[in-house]
Design a protein around this motif. Structure first.
Motif, short mmCIF file in Angstrom:
data_model
loop_
_atom_site.label_atom_id
_atom_site.label_comp_id
_atom_site.label_asym_id
_atom_site.label_seq_id
_atom_site.Cartn_x
_atom_site.Cartn_y
_atom_site.Cartn_z
N ARG A 166 6.78 4.27 2.20
CA ARG A 166 6.57 5.05 0.98
C ARG A 166 5.13 4.86 0.47
N ASP A 167 4.66 5.83 -0.29
CA ASP A 167 3.29 5.77 -0.80
C ASP A 167 3.09 4.56 -1.72
N ASP A 168 4.03 4.30 -2.62
CA ASP A 168 3.83 3.17 -3.54
C ASP A 168 3.89 1.84 -2.80
N VAL A 169 4.71 1.77 -1.76
CA VAL A 169 4.78 0.55 -0.94
C VAL A 169 3.48 0.36 -0.18
N ARG A 170 2.95 1.44 0.38
CA ARG A 170 1.68 1.36 1.13
C ARG A 170 0.56 0.86 0.21
N GLY A 171 0.51 1.40 -1.00
CA GLY A 171 -0.53 0.99 -1.95
C GLY A 171 -0.39 -0.47 -2.36
N PHE A 172 0.84 -0.92 -2.58
CA PHE A 172 1.08 -2.31 -2.98
C PHE A 172 0.69 -3.26 -1.85
N LEU A 173 1.06 -2.95 -0.62
CA LEU A 173 0.71 -3.81 0.51
C LEU A 173 -0.80 -3.86 0.72
N ALA A 174 -1.47 -2.71 0.50
CA ALA A 174 -2.93 -2.69 0.64
C ALA A 174 -3.58 -3.56 -0.43
N ILE A 179 10.26 -2.49 1.21
CA ILE A 179 10.09 -3.83 1.76
C ILE A 179 11.07 -4.83 1.14
N HIS A 180 11.18 -5.95 1.80
CA HIS A 180 11.94 -7.08 1.28
C HIS A 180 11.40 -7.45 -0.11
N GLY A 181 12.32 -7.70 -1.02
CA GLY A 181 11.92 -8.11 -2.37
C GLY A 181 11.74 -6.98 -3.35
N PHE A 182 12.04 -5.74 -2.95
CA PHE A 182 11.75 -4.60 -3.84
C PHE A 182 12.44 -4.71 -5.20
N ALA A 183 13.59 -5.37 -5.28
CA ALA A 183 14.35 -5.41 -6.53
C ALA A 183 13.63 -6.17 -7.63
N THR A 184 12.68 -7.04 -7.26
CA THR A 184 11.91 -7.78 -8.26
C THR A 184 10.44 -7.38 -8.24
N LEU A 185 10.17 -6.15 -7.77
CA LEU A 185 8.80 -5.61 -7.73
C LEU A 185 8.75 -4.22 -8.36
N ARG A 186 9.55 -4.00 -9.39
CA ARG A 186 9.78 -2.63 -9.86
C ARG A 186 8.63 -2.05 -10.68
N LYS A 187 7.74 -2.87 -11.18
CA LYS A 187 6.53 -2.33 -11.84
C LYS A 187 5.53 -1.87 -10.78
#
Length: 317
Positions: free
Chosen positions: A9-17, A284-292
């Motif tokens: 996902r786009d938001d996941v890609r941005g967070f990992l970057a 990704i793993h841990g998404f439930a506590t990364l909602r912001k």
């Protein structure tokens, strides 16, 4: 056809970057205390704000090595008899705590409109296996006994947790099936759990680097926990699960642990357990506590809670 197995996902890609740019050392490269602080800092940066609830109260219950800290959440000041959610936090059995999971617990308690008790079980390496499952089982039996400090009569338990807490959810459920508590387990909710030997699954190798939880971190957690792979309290799928209660289970598409959750869900379905299985692609793993940091994760959590409501309606107590 699109490669859904590796869709990001786009938001996941941005967070990992962003994490890559920060150059954060892996948890396995740090002293344990710094690893715990790092998880707390990530939560402060990336997790959603907590919901306002009528009741947020710290409690303790007796455990095998002294009192176990607990935290009670409820959107209502008082409540008639009904189910209670037991929440077991993640963090590889080493780095989680009540505060890191505070926002998630308020969200679940608010949306489910049920009391929730979060369990602060002992952590490795100071308290290696089987301290964590022993504490979780003790807390579950205490809640099931309808103790006066809870002020909420319990008619059934809903064990729930993520990652290491997903493992502890399954383990606790199995223990309560083998030797029932004073009230039954209505259903369980493992979130991206460790259910078997994760190293033998393809997802463990496909997502070993670059997706937040790494193979090196998993090896470090395993070393700190010092569990016995032949003990069902460590590897719950080796237990006799023929009478497993109904289950709501979710996995993340880009998680090294994904296939362990898939395997457990398939096992339960094959034995005839009532299962709702959700896999959230592209996250990704841990998404439930990364909602912001991951706005799409709120939709995933909402879907998981909707599945819990569906299961609660099927299995009322």
């Amino acid at each position: 056809m699109a490669d859904t197995e590796h869709y990001v996902r786009d938001d996941v890609r941005g967070f990992l970057a962003m994490l890559e740019q920060l150059g954060r050392p892996g948890v396995e490269e740090l002293p344990v205390a710094e690893g715990r602080q790092g998880m707390a800092v990530l939560g402060q940066m990336a997790e959603a704000d907590p919901k306002e609830l009528a009741v947020v109260r710290d409690l303790t219950c007796p455990g095998p090595a002294g009192d176990i800290p607990l935290r009670l959440y409820d959107r209502r000041d008082s409540r008639d008899a009904g189910p209670v959610i037991l929440f077991f936090h993640g963090g590889g059995f080493v780095i989680g705590d009540l505060d890191i999971y505070h926002s998630l617990c308020t969200e679940i308690a608010w949306q489910m409109d049920l009391p929730l008790v979060s369990v602060d079980y002992r952590l490795a390496p100071e308290a290696p296996f089987p301290a964590a499952p022993d504490d979780c089982e003790a807390a579950a039996r205490w809640v099931a006994s309808n103790p006066a400090p809870l002020e909420r009569p319990c008619t059934g338990l809903i064990p729930m947790g993520d990652s290491a807490g997903g493992n502890l959810t399954i383990v606790t459920t199995n223990q309560l099936c083998a030797r029932p508590a004073e009230v039954p387990v209505l259903f369980q909710v493992p979130i991206y759990p460790v259910a078997d030997d994760v190293t033998r699954h393809r997802s463990f190798h496909d997502f070993a680097e670059g997706f937040l939880l790494t193979r090196k971190a998993m090896a470090w957690f395993t070393e700190q926990y010092a569990g016995d792979p032949e003990d069902a309290r460590h590897t719950p799928m080796i237990a006799d699960c023929a009478n497993t209660p109904p289950t709501v289970l979710c996995t993340a598409g880009l998680d090294p642990l994904r296939d362990s959750g898939r395997n457990y869900a398939a096992h339960l379905i094959q034995q005839g357990t009532d299962v709702v299985y959700l896999e959230f692609a592209g996250t990704i793993h841990g998404f439930a506590t990364l909602r912001k940091a991951l706005p799409s994760a709120q939709d995933d959590l909402d879907a998981l809670i909707a599945a819990m409501k569906l299961m609660a309606g099927r299995h009322k107590r």
